[in-house]
Design a protein around this motif. Structure first.
Motif, PDB file in Angstrom:
ATOM      1  N   THR A   1       0.832  -1.206   0.000  1.00  0.00           N
ATOM      2  CA  THR A   1       0.000   0.000   0.000  1.00  0.00           C
ATOM      3  C   THR A   1       0.863   1.252   0.000  1.00  0.00           C
ATOM      4  OG1 THR A   1      -1.752  -1.185   1.160  1.00  0.00           O
ATOM      5  CG2 THR A   1      -1.834   1.226   1.254  1.00  0.00           C
ATOM      6  N   GLU A   2       1.913   1.270   0.821  1.00  0.00           N
ATOM      7  CA  GLU A   2       2.810   2.432   0.867  1.00  0.00           C
ATOM      8  C   GLU A   2       3.527   2.632  -0.457  1.00  0.00           C
ATOM      9  OE1 GLU A   2       5.400   3.123   4.302  1.00  0.00           O
ATOM     10  OE2 GLU A   2       4.191   1.665   5.405  1.00  0.00           O
ATOM     11  N   LEU A   3       4.010   1.533  -1.061  1.00  0.00           N
ATOM     12  CA  LEU A   3       4.713   1.652  -2.340  1.00  0.00           C
ATOM     13  C   LEU A   3       3.767   2.106  -3.442  1.00  0.00           C
ATOM     14  CD1 LEU A   3       7.240   1.410  -4.045  1.00  0.00           C
ATOM     15  CD2 LEU A   3       6.801  -1.054  -4.249  1.00  0.00           C
ATOM     16  N   LYS A   4       2.572   1.578  -3.464  1.00  0.00           N
ATOM     17  CA  LYS A   4       1.600   1.995  -4.482  1.00  0.00           C
ATOM     18  C   LYS A   4       1.263   3.474  -4.322  1.00  0.00           C
ATOM     19  CE  LYS A   4      -1.714  -1.018  -5.555  1.00  0.00           C
ATOM     20  NZ  LYS A   4      -2.731  -2.080  -5.399  1.00  0.00           N
ATOM     21  N   ALA A   5       1.143   3.952  -3.101  1.00  0.00           N
ATOM     22  CA  ALA A   5       0.869   5.373  -2.873  1.00  0.00           C
ATOM     23  C   ALA A   5       2.039   6.223  -3.371  1.00  0.00           C
ATOM     24  CB  ALA A   5       0.612   5.628  -1.388  1.00  0.00           C
TER      25      ALA A   5
ATOM     26  N   MET B   1       7.840  -8.234  -5.244  1.00  0.00           N
ATOM     27  CA  MET B   1       9.214  -8.685  -5.549  1.00  0.00           C
ATOM     28  C   MET B   1      10.204  -7.540  -5.400  1.00  0.00           C
ATOM     29  SD  MET B   1       8.714 -11.480  -8.658  1.00  0.00           S
ATOM     30  CE  MET B   1       9.142 -10.266  -9.844  1.00  0.00           C
ATOM     31  N   LEU B   2       9.828  -6.341  -5.804  1.00  0.00           N
ATOM     32  CA  LEU B   2      10.728  -5.189  -5.670  1.00  0.00           C
ATOM     33  C   LEU B   2      10.978  -4.852  -4.195  1.00  0.00           C
ATOM     34  CD1 LEU B   2       9.419  -2.895  -8.555  1.00  0.00           C
ATOM     35  CD2 LEU B   2      11.601  -4.124  -8.460  1.00  0.00           C
ATOM     36  N   ILE B   3       9.961  -4.971  -3.368  1.00  0.00           N
ATOM     37  CA  ILE B   3      10.155  -4.715  -1.935  1.00  0.00           C
ATOM     38  C   ILE B   3      11.066  -5.786  -1.342  1.00  0.00           C
ATOM     39  CG2 ILE B   3       9.027  -4.681   0.325  1.00  0.00           C
ATOM     40  CD1 ILE B   3       6.643  -3.293  -1.076  1.00  0.00           C
ATOM     41  N   ARG B   4      10.862  -7.044  -1.721  1.00  0.00           N
ATOM     42  CA  ARG B   4      11.742  -8.112  -1.215  1.00  0.00           C
ATOM     43  C   ARG B   4      13.183  -7.889  -1.671  1.00  0.00           C
ATOM     44  NH1 ARG B   4       9.350 -11.651   1.799  1.00  0.00           N
ATOM     45  NH2 ARG B   4       7.151 -12.119   1.537  1.00  0.00           N
ATOM     46  N   ALA B   5      13.370  -7.461  -2.912  1.00  0.00           N
ATOM     47  CA  ALA B   5      14.724  -7.140  -3.397  1.00  0.00           C
ATOM     48  C   ALA B   5      15.295  -5.962  -2.615  1.00  0.00           C
ATOM     49  CB  ALA B   5      14.694  -6.828  -4.894  1.00  0.00           C
ATOM     50  N   GLY B   6      14.451  -4.999  -2.268  1.00  0.00           N
ATOM     51  CA  GLY B   6      14.884  -3.859  -1.463  1.00  0.00           C
ATOM     52  C   GLY B   6      15.323  -4.282  -0.070  1.00  0.00           C
ATOM     53  N   LEU B   7      14.609  -5.242   0.511  1.00  0.00           N
ATOM     54  CA  LEU B   7      15.003  -5.780   1.817  1.00  0.00           C
ATOM     55  C   LEU B   7      16.389  -6.423   1.742  1.00  0.00           C
ATOM     56  CD1 LEU B   7      11.602  -7.361   2.880  1.00  0.00           C
ATOM     57  CD2 LEU B   7      12.768  -5.483   4.068  1.00  0.00           C
ATOM     58  N   GLU B   8      16.633  -7.197   0.673  1.00  0.00           N
ATOM     59  CA  GLU B   8      17.942  -7.841   0.505  1.00  0.00           C
ATOM     60  C   GLU B   8      19.043  -6.813   0.279  1.00  0.00           C
ATOM     61  OE1 GLU B   8      17.677 -10.789  -2.575  1.00  0.00           O
ATOM     62  OE2 GLU B   8      16.040 -11.838  -1.566  1.00  0.00           O
ATOM     63  N   THR B   9      18.757  -5.791  -0.534  1.00  0.00           N
ATOM     64  CA  THR B   9      19.747  -4.745  -0.784  1.00  0.00           C
ATOM     65  C   THR B   9      20.044  -3.975   0.502  1.00  0.00           C
ATOM     66  OG1 THR B   9      18.972  -4.541  -3.066  1.00  0.00           O
ATOM     67  CG2 THR B   9      20.292  -2.721  -2.203  1.00  0.00           C
ATOM     68  N   CYS B  10      19.010  -3.720   1.279  1.00  0.00           N
ATOM     69  CA  CYS B  10      19.195  -3.039   2.569  1.00  0.00           C
ATOM     70  C   CYS B  10      20.109  -3.857   3.477  1.00  0.00           C
ATOM     71  CB  CYS B  10      17.838  -2.809   3.228  1.00  0.00           C
ATOM     72  SG  CYS B  10      17.932  -1.993   4.830  1.00  0.00           S
ATOM     73  N   GLU B  11      19.871  -5.161   3.531  1.00  0.00           N
ATOM     74  CA  GLU B  11      20.734  -6.009   4.364  1.00  0.00           C
ATOM     75  C   GLU B  11      22.175  -5.965   3.867  1.00  0.00           C
ATOM     76  OE1 GLU B  11      21.428 -10.608   5.845  1.00  0.00           O
ATOM     77  OE2 GLU B  11      19.743 -10.180   4.524  1.00  0.00           O
ATOM     78  N   GLY B  12      22.358  -6.048   2.545  1.00  0.00           N
ATOM     79  CA  GLY B  12      23.712  -6.002   2.003  1.00  0.00           C
ATOM     80  C   GLY B  12      24.416  -4.687   2.300  1.00  0.00           C
ATOM     81  N   PHE B  13      23.679  -3.590   2.262  1.00  0.00           N
ATOM     82  CA  PHE B  13      24.267  -2.273   2.490  1.00  0.00           C
ATOM     83  C   PHE B  13      24.527  -2.018   3.973  1.00  0.00           C
ATOM     84  CE2 PHE B  13      24.156   2.303   3.175  1.00  0.00           C
ATOM     85  CZ  PHE B  13      25.007   2.768   2.180  1.00  0.00           C
TER      86      PHE B  13
ATOM     87  N   HIS C   1      12.321   3.349  -7.336  1.00  0.00           N
ATOM     88  CA  HIS C   1      13.384   3.626  -8.318  1.00  0.00           C
ATOM     89  C   HIS C   1      13.504   2.466  -9.317  1.00  0.00           C
ATOM     90  CE1 HIS C   1      17.296   4.925  -9.872  1.00  0.00           C
ATOM     91  NE2 HIS C   1      17.709   3.684  -9.679  1.00  0.00           N
ATOM     92  N   GLN C   2      13.531   1.256  -8.810  1.00  0.00           N
ATOM     93  CA  GLN C   2      13.650   0.082  -9.681  1.00  0.00           C
ATOM     94  C   GLN C   2      12.412  -0.058 -10.577  1.00  0.00           C
ATOM     95  OE1 GLN C   2      16.949  -0.164  -9.347  1.00  0.00           O
ATOM     96  NE2 GLN C   2      16.642  -2.333  -9.708  1.00  0.00           N
ATOM     97  N   HIS C   3      11.251   0.243 -10.037  1.00  0.00           N
ATOM     98  CA  HIS C   3      10.017   0.160 -10.830  1.00  0.00           C
ATOM     99  C   HIS C   3      10.048   1.160 -11.982  1.00  0.00           C
ATOM    100  CE1 HIS C   3       5.731   0.908 -11.768  1.00  0.00           C
ATOM    101  NE2 HIS C   3       5.641  -0.395 -11.566  1.00  0.00           N
ATOM    102  N   ARG C   4      10.472   2.368 -11.686  1.00  0.00           N
ATOM    103  CA  ARG C   4      10.531   3.411 -12.728  1.00  0.00           C
ATOM    104  C   ARG C   4      11.643   3.154 -13.737  1.00  0.00           C
ATOM    105  NH1 ARG C   4       9.819   7.557  -8.078  1.00  0.00           N
ATOM    106  NH2 ARG C   4       7.559   7.775  -8.045  1.00  0.00           N
ATOM    107  N   ALA C   5      12.707   2.495 -13.318  1.00  0.00           N
ATOM    108  CA  ALA C   5      13.864   2.259 -14.196  1.00  0.00           C
ATOM    109  C   ALA C   5      13.792   0.917 -14.915  1.00  0.00           C
ATOM    110  CB  ALA C   5      15.152   2.340 -13.370  1.00  0.00           C
ATOM    111  N   ARG C   6      12.692   0.208 -14.804  1.00  0.00           N
ATOM    112  CA  ARG C   6      12.613  -1.151 -15.365  1.00  0.00           C
ATOM    113  C   ARG C   6      12.810  -1.194 -16.870  1.00  0.00           C
ATOM    114  NH1 ARG C   6       7.531   0.469 -14.021  1.00  0.00           N
ATOM    115  NH2 ARG C   6       5.924   0.290 -15.608  1.00  0.00           N
TER     116      ARG C   6
END
Length: 183
Positions: A17-21, A36-48, A151-156
């Motif tokens: 809901t937050e991402l769609k808004a 899937m983009l949020i899950r990828a964001g969670l993984e990227t956050c952990e890596g960073f 960002h990933q959604h817009r850059a797809r």
């Protein structure tokens, strides 16, 4: 061996809901992609940051010896079991007195055997993550994950826009949470 997630975090509808808004999306036809983009964001956050954002069930295979070994994920919330692992992948639960574990104030979990066993490896089952659910994440972490997913959604359709990972604005949100490790 690095940790494996055996029980991924439950992602609440609030995240979508937050991402769609943020994106101005009103239809549910893109919900699977956004998840899937949020899950990828969670993984990227952990890596960073070096920190798992949402609590997950994990396991990690370690050497079976008496030296303290640090678990790869943090912050560790609980270490639930240790089992000997044979060459065929069979697990044998270890008695409580056969090992010790510790979770320090920074959330780093570590384990060691207190007596020798026949196998060369053990598997540790534990839970790790800074928040139990999406709503409990610190605002900067949650907002960074949303901005990265947007960002990933817009850059797809334009690979040039997706080059910097994470984008500078996301890195600025996450930088105070970053844990540096000395190898």
């Amino acid at each position: 061996m690095m940790r494996a997630i055996i029980a991924p975090p439950a992602l609440s509808s609030a995240a979508i809901t937050e991402l769609k808004a943020w994106l101005g999306v009103t239809r549910s036809t893109e919900d699977a992609e956004l998840t899937m983009l949020i899950r990828a964001g969670l993984e990227t956050c952990e890596g960073f940051t070096g920190t798992m954002p949402l609590q997950s069930g994990c396991e990690q295979v370690l050497r079976a010896d008496g030296e303290w070994q640090v678990l790869a994920a943090s912050p560790v919330q609980a270490i639930t079991s240790l089992a000997a692992l044979d060459l065929n992948g069979q697990r044998t639960a270890l008695a409580a007195g056969a090992y010790e574990f510790d979770i320090d104030a920074n959330g780093h979990g570590r384990v060691r055997l207190t007596r020798p066993i026949d196998q060369a490896r053990v598997v540790v089952v534990f839970s790790a993550g800074m928040a139990a659910n999406w709503e409990a994440l610190p605002d900067a972490i949650r907002h960074g994950i949303l901005r990265l997913a947007a960002h990933q959604h817009r850059a797809r359709d334009d690979e040039r826009k997706a080059d910097a990972m994470p984008p500078a604005v996301v890195a600025a949100l996450w930088r105070p949470w970053r844990r540096m490790r000395i190898a």
